[in-house]
Design a protein around this motif. Sequence first.
Motif, short mmCIF file in Angstrom:
data_model
loop_
_atom_site.label_atom_id
_atom_site.label_comp_id
_atom_site.label_asym_id
_atom_site.label_seq_id
_atom_site.Cartn_x
_atom_site.Cartn_y
_atom_site.Cartn_z
N ALA A 293 -12.04 16.75 -9.68
CA ALA A 293 -11.07 15.72 -10.03
C ALA A 293 -9.97 15.74 -8.97
CB ALA A 293 -10.49 15.99 -11.41
N GLU A 294 -9.77 14.60 -8.31
CA GLU A 294 -8.86 14.54 -7.17
C GLU A 294 -7.71 13.59 -7.44
OE1 GLU A 294 -12.13 15.31 -3.62
OE2 GLU A 294 -11.75 13.25 -4.29
N GLY A 295 -6.66 13.72 -6.63
CA GLY A 295 -5.49 12.86 -6.76
C GLY A 295 -4.77 13.09 -8.07
N LEU A 296 -4.46 14.35 -8.37
CA LEU A 296 -3.83 14.67 -9.65
C LEU A 296 -2.39 14.17 -9.70
CD1 LEU A 296 -5.09 18.31 -10.32
CD2 LEU A 296 -6.23 16.13 -10.73
N ALA A 297 -1.99 13.78 -10.90
CA ALA A 297 -0.61 13.33 -11.14
C ALA A 297 -0.26 13.62 -12.59
CB ALA A 297 -0.46 11.84 -10.83
N GLY A 298 1.02 13.62 -12.87
CA GLY A 298 1.47 13.86 -14.24
C GLY A 298 1.10 12.71 -15.16
N ALA A 299 0.59 13.06 -16.34
CA ALA A 299 0.15 12.02 -17.28
C ALA A 299 1.32 11.21 -17.82
CB ALA A 299 -0.61 12.67 -18.44
N GLU A 300 2.52 11.82 -17.85
CA GLU A 300 3.65 11.13 -18.46
C GLU A 300 4.07 9.89 -17.68
OE1 GLU A 300 5.13 13.92 -15.43
OE2 GLU A 300 3.75 14.10 -17.13
N GLY A 301 3.78 9.86 -16.37
CA GLY A 301 4.18 8.71 -15.58
C GLY A 301 3.06 7.73 -15.33
N THR A 302 2.00 7.83 -16.11
CA THR A 302 0.82 6.99 -15.89
C THR A 302 0.63 5.99 -17.02
OG1 THR A 302 -0.27 8.83 -14.74
CG2 THR A 302 -1.66 7.01 -15.46
N ALA A 303 0.43 4.74 -16.65
CA ALA A 303 0.20 3.70 -17.65
C ALA A 303 -1.29 3.61 -17.96
CB ALA A 303 0.70 2.36 -17.14
N HIS A 304 -1.59 3.34 -19.22
CA HIS A 304 -2.98 3.16 -19.66
C HIS A 304 -3.19 1.71 -20.06
CE1 HIS A 304 -6.67 3.28 -21.86
NE2 HIS A 304 -6.08 3.21 -23.04
N GLN A 305 -4.18 1.07 -19.47
CA GLN A 305 -4.49 -0.31 -19.80
C GLN A 305 -5.08 -0.38 -21.21
OE1 GLN A 305 -4.02 -3.21 -17.93
NE2 GLN A 305 -4.60 -4.19 -19.84
N LEU A 306 -4.40 -1.08 -22.09
CA LEU A 306 -4.87 -1.20 -23.46
C LEU A 306 -6.19 -1.97 -23.51
CD1 LEU A 306 -1.54 -2.00 -25.34
CD2 LEU A 306 -2.75 0.17 -25.19
N SER A 307 -7.07 -1.52 -24.38
CA SER A 307 -8.39 -2.13 -24.49
C SER A 307 -8.52 -2.85 -25.82
CB SER A 307 -9.47 -1.05 -24.38
OG SER A 307 -10.73 -1.58 -24.67
N LEU A 308 -9.27 -3.95 -25.80
CA LEU A 308 -9.55 -4.66 -27.04
C LEU A 308 -10.76 -4.08 -27.76
CD1 LEU A 308 -8.99 -8.35 -25.82
CD2 LEU A 308 -7.40 -6.84 -27.04
N ASP A 309 -11.35 -3.06 -27.15
CA ASP A 309 -12.52 -2.41 -27.74
C ASP A 309 -12.05 -1.31 -28.69
OD1 ASP A 309 -14.89 -1.26 -28.40
OD2 ASP A 309 -15.41 -0.57 -26.38
N PRO A 310 -12.25 -1.48 -30.00
CA PRO A 310 -11.78 -0.46 -30.95
C PRO A 310 -12.49 0.88 -30.78
CG PRO A 310 -13.14 -2.09 -32.06
CD PRO A 310 -12.89 -2.61 -30.68
N SER A 311 -13.71 0.86 -30.24
CA SER A 311 -14.44 2.11 -30.08
C SER A 311 -13.77 3.01 -29.03
CB SER A 311 -15.89 1.83 -29.67
OG SER A 311 -15.96 1.17 -28.43
N ASP A 312 -13.11 2.40 -28.03
CA ASP A 312 -12.42 3.20 -27.01
C ASP A 312 -11.23 3.93 -27.62
OD1 ASP A 312 -11.83 3.87 -24.09
OD2 ASP A 312 -9.97 2.87 -24.67
N GLU A 313 -10.45 3.23 -28.40
CA GLU A 313 -9.30 3.87 -29.05
C GLU A 313 -9.76 4.95 -30.03
OE1 GLU A 313 -6.20 3.42 -28.08
OE2 GLU A 313 -7.05 2.08 -26.58
N LYS A 314 -10.84 4.68 -30.74
CA LYS A 314 -11.38 5.67 -31.68
C LYS A 314 -11.83 6.92 -30.92
CE LYS A 314 -14.96 6.36 -35.20
NZ LYS A 314 -16.10 5.73 -35.92
N ALA A 315 -12.49 6.73 -29.79
CA ALA A 315 -12.95 7.87 -28.99
C ALA A 315 -11.77 8.71 -28.51
CB ALA A 315 -13.78 7.37 -27.81
N ARG A 316 -10.67 8.06 -28.13
CA ARG A 316 -9.50 8.80 -27.67
C ARG A 316 -8.86 9.59 -28.80
NH1 ARG A 316 -7.67 7.24 -22.51
NH2 ARG A 316 -8.91 5.53 -21.64
#
Length: 341
Positions: A293-316
């Motif tokens: 895994a390359e190009g590491l960065a802090g998760a707190e400053g990273t935006a997540h593109q919201l998905s309309l797929d409910p299965s993605d949110e359930k998996a998270r």
Amino acid sequence: MGKQGQSTGRGAEGGAVILCVRFRLDTPALAQGGAETLLPPLIDLLAEFTPVVEAAPPYEALADVRGALRYFDRGPAELASVIRVRALALHGVDCVIGAGANPMLARMAASQARPGATLVVDDPAAFLRDRPVVALDGVGRATARTLCGYGLDSVGRVADAPLAVLQRLVGAKTGRELWERARGVDRTPVVPHAASRSVAAERSFPHDETDRTRQRRALLSLAEELGARLRTEGQVCRSLAVTVRYADRTTTTRSRALPEPTAHSAALTALAYAVHDSLGLQRARVRGVALRAEGLAGAEGTAHQLSLDPSDEKARRIEAVADRARAKFGPRAVLPGSLAA
């Protein structure tokens, strides 16, 4: 040009003051303990020669030895020989070592060195000239495709091209960096105790593995391991590199950017599978696979593109619950079904 083996000269041959040490931690006997636990004492061994040592997990380190060459009155290949003997005697670990005037040349030399030998780059122009352009640091598939489309398919041709032409093709900053690296210039310093810019894990097979399903199962295990580690440390990665090691000890590495920075195991697995499929291994005899895994960065400053797929949110959500279970009961408390067997 580069040369293998021992050097008879003193001082820094051709300005070679950086060593890239690649420890052979991929044997089945050593892999059982995990490279993560084996690398720190080997870094300490290098620190006995120079304080300027930068670890590059899981099995590599850079060492700036310009002071050590003068102190020990040895050439880079001679000093590398001493390091190799001590690593074998004290830790039972062999290594290959590349030496060059900067980290890029040292890494490239290490990738070309024979097992148990040192490759010293004493003539950067001759060493680089006939190599494919993709061998240069920072040249990915897209950049290589653009350059090759204009006939710039080797490092020598890139070095001979006018700077203005490269900048028009790939941009001002990238063009300048590419032009310098093609001439053997790398301004990246060796930074001791630097925060890791990548994390990696590897799986070795007990025998030559030709079964694609077993190879993908190993990639799934690696993606789950890296994803859990990134989430625990509050980090995300921007790209993945897949390395396949073959029975003849050669390797193939391919990297690809993620759609967005993430530590989501499902996203890491999907990209790892896609890269693996692109290699077209078919009946290749594979002895191990690694995922970085390359190009590491802090998760707190990273935006997540919201998905309309409910299965993605359930998996998270399920992933978050599984992380809490692993933290309480151990890393194997929750596993994908295909890994539980």
